[in-house]
Design an enzyme around this catalytic site. Structure first.
Site, PDB file in Angstrom:
ATOM      1  N   SER A 237       0.705  -1.020   0.119  1.00 44.91           N
ATOM      2  CA  SER A 237      -0.186   0.137   0.122  1.00 44.91           C
ATOM      3  C   SER A 237       0.851   1.226   0.014  1.00 44.91           C
ATOM      4  CB  SER A 237      -0.800   0.029   1.068  1.00 44.91           C
ATOM      5  OG  SER A 237       0.020   0.075   2.280  1.00 44.91           O
ATOM      6  N   LYS A 238       0.258   2.334   0.045  1.00 44.99           N
ATOM      7  CA  LYS A 238       0.894   3.690   0.023  1.00 44.99           C
ATOM      8  C   LYS A 238       1.916   3.761   1.084  1.00 44.99           C
ATOM      9  CE  LYS A 238      -2.602   6.240  -2.650  1.00 44.99           C
ATOM     10  NZ  LYS A 238      -3.413   7.448  -2.439  1.00 44.99           N
ATOM     11  N   ARG A 239       1.602   3.195   2.190  1.00 49.44           N
ATOM     12  CA  ARG A 239       2.724   3.508   3.329  1.00 49.44           C
ATOM     13  C   ARG A 239       3.913   2.820   3.115  1.00 49.44           C
ATOM     14  NH1 ARG A 239      -0.846  -0.763   5.372  1.00 49.44           N
ATOM     15  NH2 ARG A 239       0.478  -2.483   6.328  1.00 49.44           N
TER      16      ARG A 239
END
Length: 486
Positions: A237-239
């Site tokens: 994911s973006k993290r």
């Protein structure tokens, strides 16, 4: 049979790396078997689908050079096909209207979860007569017995019991068709023979097979690709950093390198790490795709990208680098000089952004010297060495590598010192301490006027204080915005 694969993203965001890998696997399988690759945009989610997302997907596909033989097809342009299929199912008694309220369905779900049962629709409206004039959805009448069995190219035999499936909604209250229905009709109409997609769709497959069989349509072959995880074991994911394909372009990755990395996420061919596109097409096989999830490793991607930068055609590399220099405010054109800079610097960079950063000094004066490098180089007789070498450089008729090297060597001999006593302060003076190639090549690429000006700046800096190393600020007092003359 002509192999036909498809990539069918929903335009509710950017093209992420998981989708890009699925597209790549589908593209490779079609190319390997002399087939066709179809692009379909699944945009029936009218609230979340956007034109910007469509453009991002198309832009990402173009950047990766994943060319499609047909498409893009848009589901919003095919509603008549879906309506015809739903009406056919209704006429054959294989679908029915349902007017269960949201409150009833939520209460049913809560009760099933409390009883540790799998949440599913209970068929409440299966045998009820619901008027077409009142709000309703349409559900598919799923078989109540038997199994759905199919051979997955990656997972092997997969079996589902119909008793575990419920009557899924195929048309919403607003009249729009749902995902499972549209996919079935599209795959059949577009004659898709092999559906290669993420394993998050595995539970949809038995429902879609049942729909296909109810409509008398051919069932394609399936391959469900395991998901991609971040370094921490959670779904990517973006993290975890960049996940958008276009973001990788902006961060200085080569499309060929990203494709090479993605193909190795879950697929392997012995110990080989680097593959040309032609090798990918020739060697790729779905049976060699691992069943376990793959972990995304940014360091490995950077290593692969560095190998591509090292081996890339220099003219092509210059074309790719130019926008990254321009983003730093440097007005540069693709020509012999930029090609030469690429050749001189590319061994030192993992990405194009790094290559741009370490090459900036060729085109733009710096505002400060690297503190550690300057402290080491600008001491002792550095001023004398810089004055002497500057005089010899200024007298050169040709600003080429051989006479430049000879001028430095002559200065060393004249002063009776080691080569480093002249070369080190000279290198720091003209580069500011940035990574650079052989000194004579560095001087040639920076240019006569700029080198001489920077040497004067370094001398002024050294002489500005009896002990310039008392402060941690090594900022030049002269303007750093002077134009570079090559």
């Amino acid at each position: 049979m002509t192999v036909r694969t498809r990539f069918a993203p929903s335009p509710t965001g950017f093209l992420h790396v998981g989708g890009a890998r699925t597209a790549l696997f589908s593209w490779l399988y079609a190319k390997k078997h002399g087939g066709q690759f179809v692009l379909r945009i699944e945009d029936t989610d009218l609230e979340r689908s956007t034109k910007e997302s469509v453009n991002a997907i198309l832009q990402g596909m173009e950047w990766l050079d994943l060319d499609y033989d047909q498409g893009p097809f848009y589901q919003t342009e095919r509603f008549a096909h879906y309506d015809a299929a739903i009406e056919r199912l209704m006429e054959d008694g294989l679908a029915y209207r349902c007017n269960c309220s949201r409150e009833r369905l939520e209460a049913l779900r809560e009760e099933q979860m409390q009883n540790k049962q799998k949440p599913r629709y209970d068929g409440h409206c299966r045998n009820r007569q619901i008027s077409a004039d009142e709000p309703h959805v349409i559900r598919f009448r799923n078989p109540e017995s038997g199994d759905i069995v199919f051979q997955d190219h990656i997972r092997g035999e997969v079996r589902f019991s119909n008793s575990e499936l419920d009557d899924l909604i195929i048309r919403r209250t607003d009249g729009s068709p749902t995902y499972n229905l549209t996919v079935v009709i599209d795959d059949a109409d577009m004659e898709i023979t092999h559906v290669i997609r993420g394993d998050d769709h595995l539970n949809n497959t038995p429902r879609q097979i049942n729909l296909l069989q109810a409509l008398g349509l051919p069932v394609p072959e399936y391959a469900h690709v395991p998901m991609i995880l971040g370094d921490d074991g959670a779904r990517l994911s973006k993290r975890h950093g960049a996940v958008s394909v276009i973001q990788y372009r902006e961060e200085g990755y080569l499309p060929e390198a990203l494709l090479n990395y993605l193909v190795r996420l879950g697929w392997s061919y012995g110990d080989q790490e680097l593959f040309s596109t032609e090798e990918m097409i020739r060697l790729f096989d779905l049976k060699d795709v691992n069943r376990a999830p793959s972990s995304f490793n940014t360091e490995k991607l950077q290593w692969i990208n560095q190998q591509y930068i090292k081996e890339c055609d220099l003219q092509h590399l210059a074309i790719l680098l130019a926008p990254h220099l321009q983003e730093r405010g440097i007005d540069v054109e693709v020509g012999d000089h930029l090609v030469a800079v690429c050749e001189a610097q590319r061994e030192r960079a993992r990405t194009l952004t790094e290559l741009a950063e370490i090459s900036t000094f060729y085109y733009e004066d710096f505002e400060e010297f690297d503190p550690a490098a300057a402290k080491k180089a600008f001491r002792g007789e550095a001023t004398e060495a810089l004055r002497a070498v500057s005089a010899k450089l200024a007298a050169l008729e040709e600003w080429q590598r051989e006479p430049l090297h000879a001028a430095v060597a002559a200065t060393v001999e004249e002063l009776g010192v080691g080569f480093g006593k002249v070369a080190m302060p000279l290198r720091i003076a003209v580069t500011g301490g940035a990574p650079s190639p052989d000194l004579d090549l560095t001087l040639r690429l920076i240019g006569r006027e700029t080198c001489l000006r920077r040497i004067d700046m370094a001398i002024s800096f050294i002489e500005s204080s009896n002990d310039p190393w008392k402060t941690e600020n090594y900022t030049l007092s002269l303007s750093a915005s002077s134009p570079i003359c090559l």
